[in-house]
Scaffold this motif. Structure first.
Motif, PDB file in Angstrom:
ATOM      1  N   UNK A 164     -24.110  12.116  30.495  1.00 44.57           N
ATOM      2  CA  UNK A 164     -23.143  12.745  31.374  1.00 44.57           C
ATOM      3  C   UNK A 164     -23.170  14.229  31.021  1.00 44.57           C
ATOM      4  N   UNK A 165     -23.498  15.061  31.984  1.00 45.20           N
ATOM      5  CA  UNK A 165     -23.539  16.506  31.762  1.00 45.20           C
ATOM      6  C   UNK A 165     -22.419  17.151  32.566  1.00 45.20           C
ATOM      7  N   UNK A 166     -21.696  18.050  31.923  1.00 46.10           N
ATOM      8  CA  UNK A 166     -20.528  18.670  32.541  1.00 46.10           C
ATOM      9  C   UNK A 166     -20.656  20.179  32.438  1.00 46.10           C
ATOM     10  N   UNK A 167     -20.488  20.854  33.564  1.00 44.97           N
ATOM     11  CA  UNK A 167     -20.529  22.313  33.602  1.00 44.97           C
ATOM     12  C   UNK A 167     -19.265  22.833  34.265  1.00 44.97           C
ATOM     13  N   UNK A 168     -18.428  23.552  33.518  1.00 45.39           N
ATOM     14  CA  UNK A 168     -17.245  24.131  34.155  1.00 45.39           C
ATOM     15  C   UNK A 168     -17.658  25.280  35.078  1.00 45.39           C
ATOM     16  N   UNK A 169     -16.884  25.498  36.126  1.00 46.84           N
ATOM     17  CA  UNK A 169     -17.127  26.673  36.965  1.00 46.84           C
ATOM     18  C   UNK A 169     -15.789  27.316  37.296  1.00 46.84           C
ATOM     19  N   UNK A 170     -15.851  28.601  37.600  1.00 45.11           N
ATOM     20  CA  UNK A 170     -14.624  29.342  37.857  1.00 45.11           C
ATOM     21  C   UNK A 170     -14.806  30.233  39.072  1.00 45.11           C
ATOM     22  N   UNK A 171     -13.684  30.666  39.598  1.00 43.31           N
ATOM     23  CA  UNK A 171     -13.654  31.643  40.678  1.00 43.31           C
ATOM     24  C   UNK A 171     -12.650  32.708  40.262  1.00 43.31           C
ATOM     25  N   UNK A 172     -13.069  33.945  40.319  1.00 43.45           N
ATOM     26  CA  UNK A 172     -12.215  35.077  39.949  1.00 43.45           C
ATOM     27  C   UNK A 172     -11.627  34.906  38.548  1.00 43.45           C
ATOM     28  N   UNK A 225     -10.761  32.203  36.948  1.00 41.72           N
ATOM     29  CA  UNK A 225      -9.899  31.041  36.733  1.00 41.72           C
ATOM     30  C   UNK A 225     -10.697  29.748  36.891  1.00 41.72           C
ATOM     31  N   UNK A 226     -10.407  28.773  36.055  1.00 42.31           N
ATOM     32  CA  UNK A 226     -11.085  27.489  36.097  1.00 42.31           C
ATOM     33  C   UNK A 226     -10.870  26.824  37.454  1.00 42.31           C
ATOM     34  N   UNK A 227     -11.964  26.503  38.136  1.00 39.43           N
ATOM     35  CA  UNK A 227     -11.891  25.876  39.457  1.00 39.43           C
ATOM     36  C   UNK A 227     -12.326  24.425  39.444  1.00 39.43           C
ATOM     37  N   UNK A 228     -13.070  24.041  38.410  1.00 40.58           N
ATOM     38  CA  UNK A 228     -13.512  22.651  38.355  1.00 40.58           C
ATOM     39  C   UNK A 228     -14.695  22.473  37.433  1.00 40.58           C
ATOM     40  N   UNK A 229     -15.312  21.301  37.593  1.00 36.69           N
ATOM     41  CA  UNK A 229     -16.439  20.916  36.761  1.00 36.69           C
ATOM     42  C   UNK A 229     -17.493  20.244  37.628  1.00 36.69           C
ATOM     43  N   UNK A 230     -18.741  20.606  37.407  1.00 35.07           N
ATOM     44  CA  UNK A 230     -19.876  19.971  38.061  1.00 35.07           C
ATOM     45  C   UNK A 230     -20.349  18.871  37.130  1.00 35.07           C
ATOM     46  N   UNK A 231     -20.496  17.659  37.644  1.00 33.07           N
ATOM     47  CA  UNK A 231     -20.931  16.524  36.826  1.00 33.07           C
ATOM     48  C   UNK A 231     -22.346  16.153  37.250  1.00 33.07           C
ATOM     49  N   UNK A 232     -23.246  16.067  36.272  1.00 32.66           N
ATOM     50  CA  UNK A 232     -24.651  15.740  36.528  1.00 32.66           C
ATOM     51  C   UNK A 232     -25.075  14.573  35.652  1.00 32.66           C
ATOM     52  N   UNK A 233     -26.196  13.997  36.001  1.00 30.61           N
ATOM     53  CA  UNK A 233     -26.741  12.865  35.252  1.00 30.61           C
ATOM     54  C   UNK A 233     -26.133  11.569  35.754  1.00 30.61           C
ATOM     55  N   UNK A 234     -24.902  11.321  35.359  1.00 35.34           N
ATOM     56  CA  UNK A 234     -24.145  10.150  35.821  1.00 35.34           C
ATOM     57  C   UNK A 234     -22.664  10.401  35.550  1.00 35.34           C
ATOM     58  N   UNK A 235     -21.823   9.596  36.177  1.00 35.73           N
ATOM     59  CA  UNK A 235     -20.390   9.645  35.931  1.00 35.73           C
ATOM     60  C   UNK A 235     -20.078   8.970  34.601  1.00 35.73           C
ATOM     61  N   UNK A 236     -19.000   9.359  33.925  1.00 37.58           N
ATOM     62  CA  UNK A 236     -18.572   8.596  32.750  1.00 37.58           C
ATOM     63  C   UNK A 236     -18.383   7.126  33.151  1.00 37.58           C
ATOM     64  N   UNK A 237     -18.849   6.218  32.302  1.00 43.08           N
ATOM     65  CA  UNK A 237     -18.877   4.799  32.644  1.00 43.08           C
ATOM     66  C   UNK A 237     -17.650   4.022  32.177  1.00 43.08           C
ATOM     67  N   UNK A 238     -16.857   4.607  31.268  1.00 45.49           N
ATOM     68  CA  UNK A 238     -15.717   3.863  30.735  1.00 45.49           C
ATOM     69  C   UNK A 238     -14.648   4.856  30.267  1.00 45.49           C
ATOM     70  N   UNK A 272     -12.726  14.656  29.117  1.00 42.96           N
ATOM     71  CA  UNK A 272     -11.433  15.337  29.024  1.00 42.96           C
ATOM     72  C   UNK A 272     -11.401  16.296  27.843  1.00 42.96           C
ATOM     73  N   UNK A 273     -12.019  15.923  26.735  1.00 43.96           N
ATOM     74  CA  UNK A 273     -12.065  16.806  25.569  1.00 43.96           C
ATOM     75  C   UNK A 273     -12.738  18.128  25.929  1.00 43.96           C
ATOM     76  N   UNK A 274     -13.848  18.067  26.631  1.00 39.37           N
ATOM     77  CA  UNK A 274     -14.518  19.300  27.061  1.00 39.37           C
ATOM     78  C   UNK A 274     -13.612  20.094  27.996  1.00 39.37           C
ATOM     79  N   UNK A 275     -12.969  19.414  28.940  1.00 36.70           N
ATOM     80  CA  UNK A 275     -12.093  20.097  29.906  1.00 36.70           C
ATOM     81  C   UNK A 275     -10.925  20.778  29.193  1.00 36.70           C
TER      82      UNK A 275
END
Length: 177
Positions: free
Chosen positions: A9-17, A19-32, A40-43
């Motif tokens: 599961x790969x997570x990349x935060x992104x922002x606009x101006x 401020x945190x706008x969200x996270x791009x999830x790659x590879x696969x979704x968390x399974x459990x 959540x720890x990364x977030x």
């Protein structure tokens, strides 16, 4: 080990101006629930960076792909709005199209640390709604961490009653019709 477990599961935060706008999830979704707690720890670590998150904010898990996604992208976790105040998320806002998960992130200035020797901690909660009458339990995870990456609290549970905790109760309210 199945093929899905080999893909991370790969997570990349992104922002606009700024401020945190969200996270791009790659590879696969968390399974459990445990993998969602790691997400959540990364977030929470991102939310603990001064100025990154101005107020307690709700994020929605979206399985839809962004426009022109990078290879391996599986979806987004997008900021939907603050918990209270102007442009706040409304009760029942996600009732019609229930997302697979909702997250609330609290910046350091909005919470009291669980450990008195800690300061400047952020926290968060992810609610993975179930369908209890079909035997699918609600699951949740909670994390508290500082901007240096120190974890002061990390809990994940299945079979929760969303109304036993303030964060899960608020998130459940946004899901309720």
């Amino acid at each position: 080990m199945g093929d899905g477990e080999r893909i991370s599961v790969e997570v990349s935060p992104f922002h606009a101006e700024g401020l945190l706008s969200g996270f791009l999830v790659s590879g696969r979704w968390p399974a459990n629930t445990v993998e969602w707690a790691r997400f959540l720890l990364l977030a929470v670590r991102v939310a603990s960076v001064p100025g990154m998150l101005p107020t307690s904010t709700v994020f929605r898990v979206r399985e839809e792909l962004p426009d022109e996604p990078a290879p391996g992208t599986v979806g987004l976790v997008l900021a939907e709005g603050p918990v209270v105040g102007e442009n706040a998320v409304l009760p029942g806002q996600f009732a019609e199209h229930q997302p697979p998960g909702l997250i609330v992130l609290h910046p350091p200035n909005e919470i009291r640390p669980s450990l008195p020797e800690q300061d400047e901690v952020a926290s968060g909660c992810v609610l993975l709604p179930g369908i209890p009458h079909l035997g699918l339990d609600h699951r949740a995870a909670w994390v508290e961490a500082d901007h240096r990456g120190n974890i002061t609290s990390m809990v994940s549970r299945a079979g929760i009653n969303p109304f036993d905790d303030a964060d899960t109760a608020v998130l459940a309210l946004f899901l309720a019709a």
